[in-house]
Scaffold this active site. Structure first.
Site, PDB file in Angstrom:
ATOM      1  N   ASP A  97      29.234 -11.422  22.553  1.00 26.82           N
ATOM      2  CA  ASP A  97      29.214 -10.389  21.518  1.00 26.82           C
ATOM      3  C   ASP A  97      28.319 -10.843  20.364  1.00 26.82           C
ATOM      4  O   ASP A  97      27.117 -10.604  20.372  1.00 26.82           O
ATOM      5  CB  ASP A  97      30.640 -10.092  21.058  1.00 26.82           C
ATOM      6  CG  ASP A  97      30.737  -8.824  20.218  1.00 26.82           C
ATOM      7  OD1 ASP A  97      29.693  -8.316  19.774  1.00 26.82           O
ATOM      8  OD2 ASP A  97      31.859  -8.333  19.996  1.00 26.82           O
ATOM      9  N   THR A  98      28.870 -11.544  19.389  1.00 23.55           N
ATOM     10  CA  THR A  98      28.037 -12.018  18.281  1.00 23.55           C
ATOM     11  C   THR A  98      27.410 -13.380  18.583  1.00 23.55           C
ATOM     12  O   THR A  98      26.591 -13.869  17.813  1.00 23.55           O
ATOM     13  CB  THR A  98      28.861 -12.128  16.985  1.00 23.55           C
ATOM     14  OG1 THR A  98      29.950 -13.039  17.207  1.00 23.55           O
ATOM     15  CG2 THR A  98      29.412 -10.771  16.577  1.00 23.55           C
ATOM     16  N   ALA A  99      27.811 -14.003  19.683  1.00 25.22           N
ATOM     17  CA  ALA A  99      27.228 -15.253  20.198  1.00 25.22           C
ATOM     18  C   ALA A  99      27.561 -16.485  19.355  1.00 25.22           C
ATOM     19  O   ALA A  99      27.017 -17.559  19.607  1.00 25.22           O
ATOM     20  CB  ALA A  99      25.708 -15.134  20.359  1.00 25.22           C
TER      21      ALA A  99
ATOM     22  N   ARG B 192      39.103  -5.753  26.135  1.00 29.00           N
ATOM     23  CA  ARG B 192      39.631  -6.915  25.406  1.00 29.00           C
ATOM     24  C   ARG B 192      40.984  -6.626  24.765  1.00 29.00           C
ATOM     25  O   ARG B 192      41.673  -7.545  24.319  1.00 29.00           O
ATOM     26  CB  ARG B 192      38.617  -7.381  24.356  1.00 29.00           C
ATOM     27  CG  ARG B 192      37.413  -8.101  24.958  1.00 29.00           C
ATOM     28  CD  ARG B 192      36.383  -8.473  23.910  1.00 29.00           C
ATOM     29  NE  ARG B 192      35.527  -7.354  23.548  1.00 29.00           N
ATOM     30  CZ  ARG B 192      34.464  -7.454  22.753  1.00 29.00           C
ATOM     31  NH1 ARG B 192      34.141  -8.631  22.223  1.00 29.00           N
ATOM     32  NH2 ARG B 192      33.730  -6.405  22.475  1.00 29.00           N
TER      33      ARG B 192
ATOM     34  N   HIS C 282      37.153  -7.679  31.821  1.00 27.75           N
ATOM     35  CA  HIS C 282      37.524  -8.806  30.967  1.00 27.75           C
ATOM     36  C   HIS C 282      38.867  -9.401  31.388  1.00 27.75           C
ATOM     37  O   HIS C 282      39.065 -10.619  31.327  1.00 27.75           O
ATOM     38  CB  HIS C 282      37.585  -8.354  29.512  1.00 27.75           C
ATOM     39  CG  HIS C 282      37.907  -9.446  28.545  1.00 27.75           C
ATOM     40  ND1 HIS C 282      37.066 -10.519  28.321  1.00 27.75           N
ATOM     41  CD2 HIS C 282      38.995  -9.643  27.751  1.00 27.75           C
ATOM     42  CE1 HIS C 282      37.608 -11.327  27.432  1.00 27.75           C
ATOM     43  NE2 HIS C 282      38.779 -10.822  27.069  1.00 27.75           N
TER      44      HIS C 282
ATOM     45  N   LYS D 290      38.309 -24.874  22.578  1.00 25.84           N
ATOM     46  CA  LYS D 290      38.101 -24.491  21.177  1.00 25.84           C
ATOM     47  C   LYS D 290      39.431 -24.202  20.502  1.00 25.84           C
ATOM     48  O   LYS D 290      40.363 -23.676  21.109  1.00 25.84           O
ATOM     49  CB  LYS D 290      37.182 -23.272  21.079  1.00 25.84           C
ATOM     50  CG  LYS D 290      37.730 -22.006  21.707  1.00 25.84           C
ATOM     51  CD  LYS D 290      36.705 -20.894  21.673  1.00 25.84           C
ATOM     52  CE  LYS D 290      37.249 -19.632  22.368  1.00 25.84           C
ATOM     53  NZ  LYS D 290      36.234 -18.592  22.501  1.00 25.84           N
TER      54      LYS D 290
END
Length: 339
Positions: free
Chosen positions: A234-236, A105, A139, A204
């Site tokens: 990742d953290t969703a 990333r 990625h 977004k």
């Protein structure tokens, strides 16, 4: 160079389950036992990593299977030290099989005075003696250009396409593939083409990092079975917010197919409590017990594809043949038979 009796796999501690599964698959292909090379990868009391290989690897074609997932620094150092140990033991060739490539990333400078860590990691791998990279769903595809050695980037899309056609075979005419942001459109479009489904986008906007101010659905998702496609969860937070936005836009159901299930922090709780009916991830990152126990998270195997890719590299044949669903279906032993 004469072909040796068999390729040899050595595994770090990042994903032993996947390494064993790959070895089993290769044993089936070879008709003989292909085991993991006997070695120890341990820590000194101060946390330093120590590697010792107990088998002769002189002149061997070695494959190191190690995802650089959490803890990313430890797993990366394990990979580099294993490569150095094999190089100093006179291995003929060292290929790093990195199902999940960490630090991907950080592939460009997004603002002043920031690093390009993916390039730094690439330099470290080459310096350690790695001569070829096999990975899955980078990625950023341009990371392949950070290396001056061959890089084979496999894709989860063919596996996901087989799984979707099997899991949604009764409602395929209702399926819409959704990209969770504009940057992921190419990945979502590829899967949509594979399953012959329309494409939508969740746009977004962020007011500041980590906080999403607004989400807008581009495309008609009313009464559709929406499948969100991405490479990393990742953290969703974004994923769950996207699912909620799609349901508010009239979607019938929301599912997600994500290549790499990082699932850190509150991710599993968020997914379990979310509007998503299911989240499908691959096993490129070893799933935690909480991930396995989650009622709406399912894991698809990558060992058949990785094992075949290793065999193709060893034989000197094409790896790109694994981009086709028709090639993968028999490799997956009829798991996704569409007949």
């Amino acid at each position: 160079m004469p072909q040796l009796e068999e390729p040899k796999i050595i595994a770090g501690n990042a994903n032993k389950g996947l390494a064993k599964a790959v070895a089993r698959r290769m044993s089936m292909h070879r008709g003989m036992n292909v085991g993991l090379v006997d070695a120890r990868v341990e820590r000194f009391n101060d946390g330093e990593i120590f590697v010792e290989v107990f088998e002769n690897v002189r002149g061997e074609d070695m494959f190191i299977l190690q995802s650089t997932s959490n803890p990313a620094n430890d797993n990366l150092m394990e990979l580099l030290i294993m490569a150095d140990a094999l190089r100093r033991s006179s291995a003929a060739r060292i290929t790093a099989v990195i199902p999940y490539f960490g630090y991907a990333r950080q592939d460009r400078r997004t603002k002043a005075r920031t690093p390009i860590t993916a390039k730094l990691v690439a330099n470290m791998m080459v310096s350690a003696g790695i001569e070829r990279i096999l990975t899955m769903d980078l990625h950023a595809a341009q990371i392949q250009g950070f290396f001056d050695i061959p890089v084979d980037n496999l894709y989860a899309a063919p596996i996901f396409a087989l799984d979707i056609k099997h899991a949604f075979r009764k409602t395929m005419d209702e399926v819409t593939v959704v990209s969770p942001d504009v940057g992921g459109v190419a990945r979502a479009r590829e899967l949509a083409q594979r399953i012959n489904a329309p494409l939508s986008i969740v746009d977004k906007r962020r007011e500041k990092p980590g906080e999403i101010a607004e989400m807008t659905v581009i495309g008609d998702v009313k009464d559709r079975v929406c499948i969100i496609v991405d490479d990393i969860v990742d953290t969703a937070g974004t994923l769950c917010k996207g699912a909620e936005t799609l349901m508010e836009a009239g979607a019938k159901e929301v599912h997600a197919y994500i290549s790499h299930g990082v699932l850190s922090g509150p991710a599993i709780e968020r997914v379990t409590a979310s509007a998503m009916k299911s989240l499908v991830v691959s096993d490129t990152i070893e799933p935690s017990e909480a991930t396995k126990a989650a009622t709406n998270i399912r894991i698809v195997p990558t060992a058949p594809m990785l094992a075949q890719a290793i065999m193709n590299i060893w034989h000197g044949t094409s790896v790109s043949s694994l981009f086709d669903q028709e090639t993968l279906e028999p490799i997956y032993d009829g798991m996704y038979s569409l007949g």
